[in-house]
Design a protein around this motif. Structure first.
Motif, PDB file in Angstrom:
ATOM      1  N   TRP A 250       0.846  -1.204   0.000  1.00 21.30           N
ATOM      2  CA  TRP A 250       0.000   0.000   0.000  1.00 21.30           C
ATOM      3  C   TRP A 250       0.872   1.241   0.000  1.00 21.30           C
ATOM      4  O   TRP A 250       1.966   1.252   0.593  1.00 21.30           O
ATOM      5  N   TRP A 251       0.370   2.285  -0.647  1.00 18.58           N
ATOM      6  CA  TRP A 251       1.107   3.537  -0.803  1.00 18.58           C
ATOM      7  C   TRP A 251       0.172   4.725  -0.656  1.00 18.58           C
ATOM      8  O   TRP A 251      -1.027   4.618  -0.931  1.00 18.58           O
ATOM      9  N   ALA A 276       4.589   8.004  -0.010  1.00 18.28           N
ATOM     10  CA  ALA A 276       5.003   7.362   1.239  1.00 18.28           C
ATOM     11  C   ALA A 276       4.487   5.927   1.263  1.00 18.28           C
ATOM     12  O   ALA A 276       3.386   5.641   0.787  1.00 18.28           O
ATOM     13  N   PRO A 277       5.287   5.006   1.828  1.00 19.73           N
ATOM     14  CA  PRO A 277       4.820   3.625   1.996  1.00 19.73           C
ATOM     15  C   PRO A 277       3.828   3.530   3.153  1.00 19.73           C
ATOM     16  O   PRO A 277       3.880   4.301   4.108  1.00 19.73           O
ATOM     17  N   VAL A 278       2.922   2.560   3.066  1.00 22.16           N
ATOM     18  CA  VAL A 278       1.910   2.344   4.100  1.00 22.16           C
ATOM     19  C   VAL A 278       1.873   0.857   4.440  1.00 22.16           C
ATOM     20  O   VAL A 278       1.923   0.006   3.548  1.00 22.16           O
ATOM     21  N   GLY A 288       4.796   5.320   6.500  1.00 26.99           N
ATOM     22  CA  GLY A 288       6.240   5.293   6.675  1.00 26.99           C
ATOM     23  C   GLY A 288       6.863   6.665   6.589  1.00 26.99           C
ATOM     24  O   GLY A 288       6.195   7.678   6.332  1.00 26.99           O
ATOM     25  N   ASP A 289       8.162   6.687   6.770  1.00 25.80           N
ATOM     26  CA  ASP A 289       8.911   7.938   6.788  1.00 25.80           C
ATOM     27  C   ASP A 289       8.805   8.658   5.454  1.00 25.80           C
ATOM     28  O   ASP A 289       8.838   8.055   4.380  1.00 25.80           O
ATOM     29  N   LEU A 290       8.674   9.972   5.527  1.00 22.02           N
ATOM     30  CA  LEU A 290       8.612  10.818   4.340  1.00 22.02           C
ATOM     31  C   LEU A 290       9.744  11.827   4.443  1.00 22.02           C
ATOM     32  O   LEU A 290       9.820  12.592   5.397  1.00 22.02           O
TER      33      LEU A 290
END
Length: 503
Positions: A250-251, A276-278, A288-290
């Motif tokens: 997921w993104w 960002a990754p999810v 996730g980190d951005l």
């Protein structure tokens, strides 16, 4: 998508740089499509395509005909087209959006996202902005808007079905619930929203319920993404949308800005698209980190420029990345009158005027160099950096003279001028980002405007402070657009070159 990944590589954010706010995304097979707000510019709602979420190409504009997009002459800067939602359902692409300057919400469809899109279906019964579309298992279509309210609609006719109702007002005390997107994931319906305003307090929150109409339970970890009250180099993060990749990862795509300079930090090229990754934990998404170099092991290559660098105007039409304030009448813009040249016929007398004939592209890099070869022998015009009518810099040629003009709020002045020989000449603007803030009042960048001499040397006529062409000074929701204009008579342009520079 898994077979495209190369371990150890990274994704550089933003994935679509420059003024491309309010991203909405959908996937069809191995293809991703994304649409953004366009505000007072025509054509409206740029549409992008990607195979990997990283490398994006603009394939068209959803609203590219006057029958679809009417922006009246009194449309203010940052009026017009707000916050589309792009979805694929039942073999068609559906795009719902708000024209705040002409009639409110509308819906267009197509089987090919590159266009053409249909003429709009109006939605007079749908109040508010930031409309979203979601279909449930019964085939009912739910439209959710900023507020956060919801009503069932017939997307083919635009009629509402039943009364509107409130869903969720977001986190108590935060305010400005907007940008809703509704999804079915597993056993729950998820309602993703932005809140906190689109400035430094922006953030993303989520709630879930057993039906698309609620009731909705907020995530205990809200906001699931925000950079408020931090020194993160990306700020104003919000207005997000979720997508699932073919490998079931997921993104999230979202908007953010990159402030530069001293306090308060100026962002000049608008709100941009970040990735960002999810991952899902206990039934909730965790973002996730951005950062400017987002760690994404296994992701392919870094993104490059998403718009063409150079245009020689050799095509019979105008490339979809070019935009103009409010309209683009064919009698004022064209590439057929003089083969291989763009021809502009003046209407408004300057960039102060809402009907100026201006053809521009979004500034996408914090540092860049722009040049154009202009023939002003039958008129007057030049190269400009536009924010809105009260905020722009330009270098203008005509009547054997070039001059640098600046408009900052109520003040308009000729900064510098010099004579030039008759005939075509090259005008240039170089934008140089500030490397370090020497003190709190350091601006975000400088803009050097000048002419190219016959030997190729660039002569700077004036260097101006970039903070005055920023959102923090000008206000609104857009970013810089750099391009060509005509202020009198007929002006021809042989080519336009945009060169990214290292900051």
């Amino acid at each position: 998508m898994a077979d495209q990944r190369q371990p150890g590589t990274t994704v550089a954010n933003p994935v679509i740089p420059g003024f491309h706010p309010d991203p909405s995304i959908c996937r069809v097979g191995a293809d991703y499509y994304l649409a953004c707000s366009s505000f007072e510019y025509f054509p409206g709602v740029p549409v992008f395509h990607s195979h990997d979420l990283v490398h994006w190409t603009q394939i068209g504009n959803a609203l590219d005909r006057p029958s679809q997009l009417r922006l009246p002459p009194d449309t203010p800067a940052s009026g017009g087209i707000y916050a589309p939602t792009l979805r694929h359902h039942d073999g068609r692409f559906w795009l719902i959006v708000t024209n705040v300057s002409d009639g409110g919400n509308l819906l267009v469809t197509t089987t090919d996202p590159a266009g053409p899109w249909s003429d709009p279906v109006r939605l007079p019964g749908v109040a508010g902005i930031d409309p979203d579309l979601a279909w449930d298992e019964n085939g009912d279509c739910w439209c959710t808007t900023a507020g956060i309210g919801q009503v069932r609609i017939d997307p083919h006719t635009g009629r509402t079905v039943g009364p509107a109702h409130r869903l969720w007002s977001g986190t108590p005390g935060v305010g400005c619930p907007e940008a809703p997107h509704l999804y079915r994931v597993g056993d729950y319906w998820y309602l993703l929203i932005a809140e906190g305003g689109t400035e430094r307090g922006h953030g993303v929150s989520i709630a879930r319920g057993s039906t698309p109409t609620g009731p909705f339970e907020p995530c205990p970890a809200n906001p699931i993404l925000t950079h408020r009250s931090s020194d993160h180099p990306i700020q104003n993060t919000g207005h997000a949308d979720l997508v699932q990749a073919p490998d079931d990862s997921w993104w999230m795509v979202l908007l953010g800005v990159r402030p530069h300079g001293g306090s308060p930090g100026w962002h000049v090229i608008g709100r941009e698209v970040f990735l960002a990754p999810v991952r899902w934990v206990d039934g909730w998404p965790v973002v996730g980190d951005l950062s400017l170099a987002l760690p994404a092991p296994g992701w392919p290559l870094r993104p490059g420029p998403v718009l063409p660098r150079r245009d020689d105007f050799d095509l019979s039409g105008i490339h979809p990345h070019w935009i103009s304030p409010r309209d683009r009448p064919e009698q004022h813009y064209g590439t057929k009158e003089r083969a291989g040249w763009l021809t502009l016929h003046a209407r408004g007398g300057s960039l102060d005027d809402p009907d100026v004939v201006f053809l521009g592209r979004r500034q996408q890099h914090l540092s860049c160099r722009v040049r154009t070869l202009i023939d002003p022998s039958a008129g007057r015009g030049g190269l400009a950096v536009r924010f809105d009518e009260p905020h722009h810099y330009e270098i203008e040629a005509g009547s054997g003279e070039v001059r640098v003009l600046a408009r900052i709020g109520p003040l308009r002045t000729t900064v510098a001028s010099r004579p030039v020989p008759a005939g075509p000449l090259v005008l240039g603007i170089q934008v140089t980002a500030t490397r370090t803030a020497a003190e709190g009042r350091t601006g975000p960048d400088t803009l050097s405007l000048g002419v190219e001499e016959p030997d190729g040397a660039f002569t700077v006529l004036a260097t101006l402070d970039g903070r005055y062409l920023s959102t923090e000074v000008a206000g609104g929701f857009t970013g810089r657009v750099i391009g060509m204009y005509a202020s009198a008579g007929t002006v021809h342009f042989d080519w336009f070159d945009y060169e990214p520079l290292n900051p």
